[in-house]
Design a protein around this motif. Structure first.
Motif, mmCIF file in Angstrom:
data_model
loop_
_atom_site.group_PDB
_atom_site.id
_atom_site.type_symbol
_atom_site.label_atom_id
_atom_site.label_comp_id
_atom_site.label_asym_id
_atom_site.label_seq_id
_atom_site.Cartn_x
_atom_site.Cartn_y
_atom_site.Cartn_z
ATOM 1 N N HIS A 178 0.828 -1.204 0.000
ATOM 2 C CA HIS A 178 0.000 0.000 0.000
ATOM 3 C C HIS A 178 0.865 1.258 0.000
ATOM 4 O O HIS A 178 1.916 1.307 0.653
ATOM 5 C CB HIS A 178 -0.902 0.022 1.245
ATOM 6 N N PHE A 179 0.396 2.299 -0.688
ATOM 7 C CA PHE A 179 1.100 3.576 -0.668
ATOM 8 C C PHE A 179 1.035 4.235 0.707
ATOM 9 O O PHE A 179 1.939 4.962 1.098
ATOM 10 C CB PHE A 179 0.473 4.542 -1.687
ATOM 11 N N ASP A 180 -0.073 4.040 1.419
ATOM 12 C CA ASP A 180 -0.317 4.726 2.694
ATOM 13 C C ASP A 180 -0.184 6.240 2.530
ATOM 14 O O ASP A 180 0.429 6.939 3.340
ATOM 15 C CB ASP A 180 0.615 4.211 3.792
ATOM 16 N N LEU A 181 -0.805 6.734 1.441
ATOM 17 C CA LEU A 181 -0.815 8.155 1.110
ATOM 18 C C LEU A 181 -2.222 8.736 1.206
ATOM 19 O O LEU A 181 -2.520 9.750 0.573
ATOM 20 C CB LEU A 181 -0.294 8.363 -0.317
ATOM 21 N N ARG A 182 -3.093 8.120 1.975
ATOM 22 C CA ARG A 182 -4.468 8.595 2.055
ATOM 23 C C ARG A 182 -4.534 9.970 2.727
ATOM 24 O O ARG A 182 -3.650 10.355 3.495
ATOM 25 C CB ARG A 182 -5.332 7.583 2.807
ATOM 26 N N ASP A 183 -5.600 10.672 2.433
ATOM 27 C CA ASP A 183 -5.817 12.013 2.972
ATOM 28 C C ASP A 183 -5.910 11.952 4.496
ATOM 29 O O ASP A 183 -6.707 11.187 5.048
ATOM 30 C CB ASP A 183 -7.104 12.579 2.382
ATOM 31 N N HIS A 184 -5.096 12.751 5.168
ATOM 32 C CA HIS A 184 -5.064 12.727 6.632
ATOM 33 C C HIS A 184 -5.741 13.941 7.250
ATOM 34 O O HIS A 184 -5.607 14.186 8.450
ATOM 35 C CB HIS A 184 -3.617 12.653 7.123
ATOM 36 N N ALA A 185 -6.462 14.696 6.447
ATOM 37 C CA ALA A 185 -7.061 15.937 6.955
ATOM 38 C C ALA A 185 -8.064 15.682 8.072
ATOM 39 O O ALA A 185 -8.186 16.485 9.006
ATOM 40 C CB ALA A 185 -7.730 16.700 5.809
ATOM 41 N N HIS A 186 -8.780 14.580 8.004
ATOM 42 C CA HIS A 186 -9.829 14.307 8.990
ATOM 43 C C HIS A 186 -9.458 13.179 9.952
ATOM 44 O O HIS A 186 -9.740 13.263 11.151
ATOM 45 C CB HIS A 186 -11.141 13.983 8.274
ATOM 46 N N GLN A 217 1.313 12.388 5.537
ATOM 47 C CA GLN A 217 1.719 13.256 6.642
ATOM 48 C C GLN A 217 3.183 13.661 6.505
ATOM 49 O O GLN A 217 3.561 14.808 6.745
ATOM 50 C CB GLN A 217 1.494 12.546 7.983
ATOM 51 N N ILE A 218 4.014 12.698 6.109
ATOM 52 C CA ILE A 218 5.440 12.984 5.943
ATOM 53 C C ILE A 218 5.652 13.957 4.786
ATOM 54 O O ILE A 218 6.472 14.877 4.870
ATOM 55 C CB ILE A 218 6.227 11.677 5.726
ATOM 56 N N ALA A 219 4.912 13.755 3.690
ATOM 57 C CA ALA A 219 5.030 14.663 2.553
ATOM 58 C C ALA A 219 4.684 16.090 2.967
ATOM 59 O O ALA A 219 5.364 17.052 2.577
ATOM 60 C CB ALA A 219 4.123 14.196 1.415
ATOM 61 N N GLU A 220 3.635 16.232 3.761
ATOM 62 C CA GLU A 220 3.254 17.556 4.241
ATOM 63 C C GLU A 220 4.325 18.143 5.146
ATOM 64 O O GLU A 220 4.638 19.341 5.068
ATOM 65 C CB GLU A 220 1.919 17.473 4.984
ATOM 66 N N ASP A 221 4.899 17.302 6.007
ATOM 67 C CA ASP A 221 5.949 17.775 6.904
ATOM 68 C C ASP A 221 7.170 18.237 6.112
ATOM 69 O O ASP A 221 7.778 19.260 6.443
ATOM 70 C CB ASP A 221 6.334 16.669 7.886
ATOM 71 N N CYS A 222 7.526 17.489 5.058
ATOM 72 C CA CYS A 222 8.646 17.896 4.212
ATOM 73 C C CYS A 222 8.364 19.241 3.552
ATOM 74 O O CYS A 222 9.241 20.117 3.486
ATOM 75 C CB CYS A 222 8.917 16.839 3.136
ATOM 76 N N GLN A 223 7.144 19.419 3.087
ATOM 77 C CA GLN A 223 6.778 20.693 2.460
ATOM 78 C C GLN A 223 6.899 21.833 3.463
ATOM 79 O O GLN A 223 7.413 22.917 3.136
ATOM 80 C CB GLN A 223 5.363 20.614 1.900
ATOM 81 N N THR A 224 6.430 21.603 4.691
ATOM 82 C CA THR A 224 6.512 22.629 5.725
ATOM 83 C C THR A 224 7.960 22.989 6.048
ATOM 84 O O THR A 224 8.295 24.165 6.243
ATOM 85 C CB THR A 224 5.795 22.144 7.004
ATOM 86 N N ARG A 225 8.808 21.974 6.081
ATOM 87 C CA ARG A 225 10.218 22.190 6.416
ATOM 88 C C ARG A 225 11.024 22.735 5.237
ATOM 89 O O ARG A 225 12.156 23.196 5.418
ATOM 90 C CB ARG A 225 10.855 20.876 6.880
ATOM 91 N N GLY A 226 10.478 22.619 4.030
ATOM 92 C CA GLY A 226 11.241 22.981 2.843
ATOM 93 C C GLY A 226 12.233 21.912 2.446
ATOM 94 O O GLY A 226 13.241 22.208 1.785
ATOM 95 N N TRP A 227 11.939 20.670 2.824
ATOM 96 C CA TRP A 227 12.805 19.538 2.491
ATOM 97 C C TRP A 227 12.261 18.808 1.274
ATOM 98 O O TRP A 227 11.041 18.771 1.056
ATOM 99 C CB TRP A 227 12.869 18.549 3.656
ATOM 100 N N PRO A 228 13.123 18.192 0.481
ATOM 101 C CA PRO A 228 12.618 17.361 -0.617
ATOM 102 C C PRO A 228 11.952 16.102 -0.069
ATOM 103 O O PRO A 228 12.324 15.604 0.998
ATOM 104 C CB PRO A 228 13.881 17.009 -1.406
ATOM 105 N N PHE A 229 10.950 15.615 -0.787
ATOM 106 C CA PHE A 229 10.248 14.390 -0.416
ATOM 107 C C PHE A 229 10.666 13.293 -1.389
ATOM 108 O O PHE A 229 10.253 13.270 -2.536
ATOM 109 C CB PHE A 229 8.735 14.616 -0.468
ATOM 110 N N HIS A 230 11.554 12.404 -0.911
ATOM 111 C CA HIS A 230 12.032 11.288 -1.714
ATOM 112 C C HIS A 230 11.399 10.006 -1.165
ATOM 113 O O HIS A 230 11.777 9.548 -0.088
ATOM 114 C CB HIS A 230 13.554 11.181 -1.642
ATOM 115 N N TYR A 231 10.468 9.454 -1.911
ATOM 116 C CA TYR A 231 9.702 8.299 -1.421
ATOM 117 C C TYR A 231 9.656 7.222 -2.490
ATOM 118 O O TYR A 231 9.268 7.487 -3.636
ATOM 119 C CB TYR A 231 8.289 8.757 -1.038
ATOM 120 N N ALA A 232 10.054 6.009 -2.126
ATOM 121 C CA ALA A 232 9.952 4.840 -2.995
ATOM 122 C C ALA A 232 9.062 3.812 -2.321
ATOM 123 O O ALA A 232 9.280 3.473 -1.148
ATOM 124 C CB ALA A 232 11.336 4.240 -3.258
#
Length: 313
Positions: free
Chosen positions: A152-160, A170-185
């Motif tokens: 599973h990708f485990d990329l479901r919407d975490h807003a609710h 959640q990690i992708a959002e955290d990377c965006q907040t930090r200004g870090w690249p999101f490298h995910y395989a």
């Protein structure tokens, strides 16, 4: 809630020959002045699985993995420590994730290789938060590669609702907040277990995807090349293994057994490639559910993977 090492789970045979130690004879409780080694810490939670409407029971996973690891032969040069468990009280998932993250930071600061024993895959967000807090002290924009062996990708919407199905969004959002690249395989993806919306989100986030049907022994050299190319873009690696990536016959004791899956025989050389990169900072294993584990098969696989991850230490 946090607990210390429970020695009663570390039991096994003692052989009379020299140089015949097993894990239960060499594992030590973690102390503040311990020399660097691998440090096991449990995340006894299935609150995220419950929120995701999965099969409950993963909170018992850390104990089952330790029990399966205890009798395995010891081949390490460096020490191994048991740092106890972080337990989730009822549905207090976010508090438990924060506690685990806080427990991981000093382990990483001390130079240990933490291996987190889950627990549901909600452990991934806690693992990430601990690693990110550690790295943020030294670098402004670290390149962290996340390699997820998972159906599973485990990329479901975490807003609710935040669950075992949302950690990487959640990690992708955290990377965006930090200004870090999101490298995910994500390796081992089952098309039938992931909606078109999730594939679209993965594409938007530039996720490296390899589906289960494309992961077979004939493709191993190509897979290893792809993994090495991914790792070359990263300074640090976080490896997370959802045991439901394996076929149900090899790993029946998980929240969502795989109809196809990726064999252990294929996963092991990929994990060795990641382990031997020199970039691995943190690893975790998720979704072991002892309630459904026929003949302890899944626990034995998980223990073998911990053993494999620590062989070069």
């Amino acid at each position: 809630m946090s607990t210390e090492m429970d020695r009663t789970v570390w039991q096994g045979r003692i052989d009379p020959e020299p140089n015949s130690d097993r894990w239960h004879q060499r594992i030590e409780p973690l102390t503040d002045n311990a020399v660097p080694g691998c440090a096991l810490i449990g995340f006894a939670s299935d609150a995220g699985v419950a929120r995701n409407r999965g099969r409950i029971g993963a909170a018992d996973g850390p104990t089952a993995i330790r029990q399966a690891l205890a009798p395995l032969a010891w081949h390490r040069q460096s020490p191994a420590y048991d740092a106890g468990n972080v337990s989730c009280d009822g549905d207090a998932l976010e508090a438990a994730q924060q506690t685990l993250a806080e427990r991981l930071v000093p382990l990483l600061d001390a130079g240990h290789l933490p291996i987190v024993l889950g627990g549901g895959h909600e452990v991934a967000y806690a693992s990430w938060c601990g690693l990110a807090s550690h790295l943020a002290r030294e670098e402004s924009r670290p390149r962290v590669g996340i390699i997820n062996l998972d159906a599973h990708f485990d990329l479901r919407d975490h807003a609710h609702v935040r669950s075992s199905g949302t950690p990487f969004s959640q990690i992708a959002e955290d990377c965006q907040t930090r200004g870090w690249p999101f490298h995910y395989a994500c390796l081992g993806v089952s098309r039938g277990a992931n909606t078109p919306a999730l594939y679209q989100r993965a594409e938007t986030l530039n996720v490296m995807i390899r589906e289960d049907r494309d992961m077979h022994m004939a493709a191993l050299p190509e897979l290893q090349r792809d993994v090495k190319a991914f790792m070359a873009q990263c300074d640090y690696l976080y490896l997370t293994i959802d045991l439901d990536v394996l076929p149900a016959a090899e790993a029946p004791g998980v929240s969502a057994p795989a109809a196809r899956g990726v064999s252990l025989a294929l996963l092991e050389p990929l994990i060795e490639t990641i382990r031997d990169s020199g970039k691995l900072k943190l690893a975790d294993l998720a979704e072991l559910n002892p309630k459904f584990d026929i003949d302890h098969r899944t626990a034995r696989v998980a223990a073998r993977l911990v053993h494999l991850l620590t062989l070069n230490g």
